[in-house]
Design a protein around this motif. Structure first.
Motif, mmCIF file in Angstrom:
data_model
loop_
_atom_site.group_PDB
_atom_site.id
_atom_site.type_symbol
_atom_site.label_atom_id
_atom_site.label_comp_id
_atom_site.label_asym_id
_atom_site.label_seq_id
_atom_site.Cartn_x
_atom_site.Cartn_y
_atom_site.Cartn_z
ATOM 1 N N ARG A 177 34.096 -10.407 -33.011
ATOM 2 C CA ARG A 177 34.117 -11.534 -33.954
ATOM 3 C C ARG A 177 33.068 -12.568 -33.574
ATOM 4 N NH1 ARG A 177 39.528 -10.507 -33.373
ATOM 5 N NH2 ARG A 177 39.826 -12.178 -31.853
ATOM 6 N N LEU A 178 32.908 -12.781 -32.280
ATOM 7 C CA LEU A 178 31.942 -13.763 -31.802
ATOM 8 C C LEU A 178 30.509 -13.334 -32.110
ATOM 9 C CD1 LEU A 178 31.772 -16.423 -30.159
ATOM 10 C CD2 LEU A 178 31.399 -14.994 -28.161
ATOM 11 N N LEU A 179 30.219 -12.052 -32.001
ATOM 12 C CA LEU A 179 28.866 -11.566 -32.248
ATOM 13 C C LEU A 179 28.546 -11.442 -33.737
ATOM 14 C CD1 LEU A 179 28.485 -8.831 -29.499
ATOM 15 C CD2 LEU A 179 27.461 -11.098 -29.558
ATOM 16 N N SER A 180 29.548 -11.214 -34.578
ATOM 17 C CA SER A 180 29.271 -11.031 -36.004
ATOM 18 C C SER A 180 29.248 -12.343 -36.777
ATOM 19 C CB SER A 180 30.292 -10.091 -36.628
ATOM 20 O OG SER A 180 31.546 -10.710 -36.716
ATOM 21 N N LYS A 181 29.850 -13.393 -36.220
ATOM 22 C CA LYS A 181 29.947 -14.652 -36.954
ATOM 23 C C LYS A 181 28.600 -15.279 -37.300
ATOM 24 C CE LYS A 181 32.181 -19.046 -37.185
ATOM 25 N NZ LYS A 181 33.254 -19.890 -36.737
ATOM 26 N N PRO A 182 27.613 -15.344 -36.403
ATOM 27 C CA PRO A 182 26.331 -15.958 -36.787
ATOM 28 C C PRO A 182 25.655 -15.234 -37.947
ATOM 29 C CG PRO A 182 26.412 -15.644 -34.415
ATOM 30 C CD PRO A 182 27.620 -14.985 -34.981
ATOM 31 N N PHE A 183 25.780 -13.921 -37.992
ATOM 32 C CA PHE A 183 25.148 -13.172 -39.067
ATOM 33 C C PHE A 183 25.858 -13.395 -40.399
ATOM 34 C CE2 PHE A 183 23.867 -10.799 -35.283
ATOM 35 C CZ PHE A 183 22.500 -10.751 -35.490
#
Length: 79
Positions: free
Chosen positions: A50-56
């Motif tokens: 979730r942390l890695l996909s949120k900026p995108f």
């Protein structure tokens, strides 16, 4: 990455204002690329995904909003 997303949003907003119909294809391309990054980031396990996909995903939302804002501003102008 942040500067790139901001630049893409500005370019899309100006393009959507000047050429509303022709701005759809670049907007969809940018959102498709950011969606691929979001899907790739979400494959990480647990909360890290979730942390890695949120900026995108938030960047994709910003690109969509800037394009629609440019087209909406064009609609409200009196030419």
């Amino acid at each position: 990455m942040i500067v790139g997303v901001i630049g893409a949003c500005v370019v899309l907003a100006v393009l959507a204002f000047l050429l509303p119909r022709l701005s759809r294809h670049p907007q969809n391309g940018a959102q498709r690329a950011l969606g691929a990054g979001s899907r790739t980031g979400s494959k990480a396990p647990g909360p890290l995904g979730r942390l890695l996909s949120k900026p995108f995903s938030s960047s994709s939302r910003a690109v969509g909003r800037s394009g629609s804002a440019g087209r909406r501003a064009r609609r409200h102008m009196r030419f």
